[in-house]
Design an enzyme around this catalytic site. Structure first.
Site, PDB file in Angstrom:
ATOM      1  N   GLY A  47       0.447  -0.658  -0.713  1.00  0.00           N
ATOM      2  CA  GLY A  47      -0.093   0.500   0.203  1.00  0.00           C
ATOM      3  C   GLY A  47       0.999   1.157  -0.131  1.00  0.00           C
ATOM      4  CD  GLU A  94     -12.174 -11.598   8.332  1.00  0.00           C
ATOM      5  OE1 GLU A  94     -12.328 -12.658   8.062  1.00  0.00           O
ATOM      6  OE2 GLU A  94     -12.496 -10.979   9.089  1.00  0.00           O
ATOM      7  CG  PHE A  95      -5.470 -14.648   4.576  1.00  0.00           C
ATOM      8  CD1 PHE A  95      -4.948 -13.425   3.501  1.00  0.00           C
ATOM      9  CD2 PHE A  95      -6.078 -15.637   4.229  1.00  0.00           C
ATOM     10  CE1 PHE A  95      -4.604 -13.925   2.772  1.00  0.00           C
ATOM     11  CE2 PHE A  95      -5.366 -16.091   3.156  1.00  0.00           C
ATOM     12  CZ  PHE A  95      -5.104 -15.255   2.061  1.00  0.00           C
ATOM     13  CB  ALA A  96      -9.279 -10.787   2.034  1.00  0.00           C
ATOM     14  CG  ASP A 150     -11.821   5.538   0.506  1.00  0.00           C
ATOM     15  OD1 ASP A 150     -12.127   6.310  -0.063  1.00  0.00           O
ATOM     16  OD2 ASP A 150     -10.652   5.470   0.924  1.00  0.00           O
ATOM     17  CE  LYS A 174     -10.092   4.345  -3.008  1.00  0.00           C
ATOM     18  NZ  LYS A 174      -9.422   5.281  -3.318  1.00  0.00           N
ATOM     19  CG  ASN A 200     -10.446   1.332   0.186  1.00  0.00           C
ATOM     20  OD1 ASN A 200      -9.134   1.620   1.066  1.00  0.00           O
ATOM     21  ND2 ASN A 200     -10.965   2.337   0.169  1.00  0.00           N
ATOM     22  CG  ASP A 252      -7.944   0.978   2.883  1.00  0.00           C
ATOM     23  OD1 ASP A 252      -7.251   1.996   3.710  1.00  0.00           O
ATOM     24  OD2 ASP A 252      -7.184   0.868   2.019  1.00  0.00           O
ATOM     25  CB  THR A 301     -10.425   7.687  -7.836  1.00  0.00           C
ATOM     26  OG1 THR A 301     -11.484   7.802  -8.447  1.00  0.00           O
ATOM     27  CG2 THR A 301     -10.966   6.749  -6.316  1.00  0.00           C
TER      28      THR A 301
HETATM   29  P1  ATP Z   1      -3.337   2.073   0.835  1.00  0.00           P
HETATM   30  O1  ATP Z   1      -2.580   2.566   1.040  1.00  0.00           O
HETATM   31  O2  ATP Z   1      -3.861   3.849   0.044  1.00  0.00           O
HETATM   32  O3  ATP Z   1      -4.428   2.265   1.829  1.00  0.00           O
HETATM   33  P2  ATP Z   1      -3.292  -0.249  -0.405  1.00  0.00           P
HETATM   34  O4  ATP Z   1      -5.090  -0.550   0.481  1.00  0.00           O
HETATM   35  O5  ATP Z   1      -3.068  -0.973  -0.903  1.00  0.00           O
HETATM   36  O6  ATP Z   1      -3.044   0.775  -0.430  1.00  0.00           O
HETATM   37  P3  ATP Z   1      -3.158  -2.201   1.990  1.00  0.00           P
HETATM   38  O7  ATP Z   1      -4.042  -1.841   3.144  1.00  0.00           O
HETATM   39  O8  ATP Z   1      -1.649  -2.072   3.172  1.00  0.00           O
HETATM   40  O9  ATP Z   1      -2.770  -0.844   0.611  1.00  0.00           O
HETATM   41  O10 ATP Z   1      -2.933  -3.412   1.247  1.00  0.00           O
HETATM   42  C1  ATP Z   1      -1.771  -3.501  -0.157  1.00  0.00           C
HETATM   43  C2  ATP Z   1      -2.436  -4.744  -1.016  1.00  0.00           C
HETATM   44  O11 ATP Z   1      -2.178  -5.758   0.088  1.00  0.00           O
HETATM   45  C3  ATP Z   1      -4.475  -4.596  -0.963  1.00  0.00           C
HETATM   46  O12 ATP Z   1      -4.243  -3.692  -1.731  1.00  0.00           O
HETATM   47  C4  ATP Z   1      -4.430  -6.074  -1.261  1.00  0.00           C
HETATM   48  O13 ATP Z   1      -3.914  -6.604  -2.377  1.00  0.00           O
HETATM   49  C5  ATP Z   1      -3.518  -7.189   0.020  1.00  0.00           C
HETATM   50  N1  ATP Z   1      -4.484  -6.569   1.280  1.00  0.00           N
HETATM   51  C6  ATP Z   1      -4.140  -6.044   2.118  1.00  0.00           C
HETATM   52  N2  ATP Z   1      -5.410  -6.599   3.579  1.00  0.00           N
HETATM   53  C7  ATP Z   1      -5.576  -7.559   3.436  1.00  0.00           C
HETATM   54  C8  ATP Z   1      -6.002  -9.313   3.971  1.00  0.00           C
HETATM   55  N3  ATP Z   1      -6.527  -8.592   5.101  1.00  0.00           N
HETATM   56  N4  ATP Z   1      -5.533 -10.011   3.157  1.00  0.00           N
HETATM   57  C9  ATP Z   1      -5.748 -10.716   2.167  1.00  0.00           C
HETATM   58  N5  ATP Z   1      -4.903  -9.320   0.992  1.00  0.00           N
HETATM   59  C10 ATP Z   1      -4.398  -8.211   2.057  1.00  0.00           C
HETATM   60 MG    MG Z   2      -6.480   0.724   0.681  1.00  0.00          MG
END
Ligand code: ATP
Ligand code: MG
Length: 375
Positions: A113, A182-184, A227, A229, A232, A245, A263
């Protein structure tokens, strides 16, 4: 009931943890092997199996508490009376630290991210699979988002809903903040949408029904997401969606001026207006975004997608057109959500009862009712 109490205490401990860098730092130096910078891929680290996961989750919570004197006291004297218990809690508050990096085996990177990376992780003693989000304090500081992150943690750790990504806890060392999420298992909804171009109506309706359920829960807790979208929204192993998010979320009502980045496509008209009485908005902003989301699911692009200036202008006028391949029911729902006057937007209850939702989601509705009744 017992689990609930354990969970509550678990949270409490992790919040305390944040203020004690000394202890966390010590555990970290011992846990160098598992540190994120030397992350190694784990074999056999597959997606969590949910029925097993929920029992291991409880197990994890129990284990997490095993080192605390509190659980020892309560375990050894299960017949404590209520007033005795509360004095125990008072006495136990400066409990030993529970969460630390050494507890986790770090697996593959799940994504990156703006402020950090997310890794697949396994809690060593229980095998509980989760996602570990690593934020660098220096970057948060440079970005001026420490407050935002703090709020994200505070808000998200108090939320429990099948369609809201759980934040189990957090801890930190001198340089980093770690969020245990939580792992998605199926990743970002955004990627699914781009791959499929647009979703069939039944799928979009099922997603929107889950969004409505999650938003209803959030709004009941006076949390506005702000937010919403596809970027998220994450997808669980069974295809269920998980709102994540909470960086922009606030407790309602809000009258704070805030600069949004990213956006403009999902920004509601009342958040665009500038002027002295500006930016006074309520949870209805999420309803507008739900309308934009419904549109994007079905059409493959957002309704006001344009140059930034034109997007703003078109949002302010509600200027959009719905392609003819969209069913009349879906069209009706979009039009009832994308209403300029926030007070005239359809409510979440009405979304849940909308003919388009009912047509595609009767089973989902019943299933989610069943699962919420079980709670
Ligand atoms: P931002 O910094 O704008 O919030 P982001 O939402 O993409 O960006 P992160 O929340 O750090 O940033 O997540 C980065 C990426 O890691 C996500 O886009 C997703 O692909 C993956 N990810 C994040 N959290 C999980 C989760 N709990 N389970 C599975 N994949 C995840
Ligand atoms: Mg994000």
């Amino acid at each position: 009931m017992a689990t609930k109490t354990l969970e509550a205490r678990f949270e409490h401990l992790s919040v305390n943890d944040e203020n004690d860098s000394h202890a966390a730092g010590k555990t970290l130096s011992k846990a160098k092997k598992g540190s994120v910078s030397t992350a190694v891929s784990l074999t056999g680290l597959g997606p969590a199996n949910p029925p097993a996961a929920s029992s291991t989750r409880n197990q994890l919570l129990k284990i997490a508490l095993q080192n605390t004197t509190e659980s020892k006291v309560n375990a050894s004297s299960p017949n404590l009376k209520d007033h005795q218990k509360s004095s125990t809690v008072l006495y136990e508050q400066p409990a030993p630290k529970t969460l630390h990096l050494g507890m986790f085996e770090i697996g593959k990177a799940l994504g990156k991210g703006k402020f950090g990376r997310v890794y697949l992780a396994k809690e060593r003693s229980t095998g509980f699979i989760c996602a570990l989000k690593v934020l660098h304090k220096s970057e948060l500081q440079q970005g001026g988002v420490q407050k935002q992150v703090r709020r994200e943690i505070e808000i998200q750790s108090n939320l429990r809903h099948p369609n809201v990504l759980r934040l189990y806890g957090h801890f930190h060392d001198s340089k980093r903040i770690f969020l245990v999420l939580e792992f998605a298992g199926k990743g970002e909804l955004y990627k699914h949408l781009r791959k499929e171009n647009r979703f069939p109506e039944w799928k979009a309706a099922q997603y929107i029904a889950q969004m409505a359920a999650a938003l209803k829960y959030l709004h009941k807790k006076h949390v506005i997401h702000r937010d919403i979208k596809p970027e998220n929204i994450l997808v669980g192993i069974h295809g269920e969606i998980k709102i994540s998010d909470f960086g922009w979320s606030v407790h309602a009502p809000n009258n704070r001026r805030q600069t949004m980045c990213g956006t403009l496509d999902y920004l509601p008209p009342e958040m665009l207006r500038s002027g002295s009485q500006d930016n006074f908005y309520n949870e209805k902003v999420d309803l507008w975004s739900l309308g934009v989301l419904t549109y994007e699911f079905l059409v493959g692009e957002a309704p006001f997608e344009d140059t930034p200036v034109m997007t703003q202008r078109r949002i302010a006028r509600g200027d959009m057109s719905i392609p003819s391949f969209i069913s009349p029911e879906a069209r009706d729902l979009i039009k009832r959500l994308l209403v300029l006057d926030p007070e005239k937007r359809i409510s979440l209850e009405e979304v849940q009862q909308h003919p388009w939702i009912l047509k595609h989601c009767v089973k989902t509705e019943k299933a989610s009712q069943r699962s919420s009744n079980q709670k």
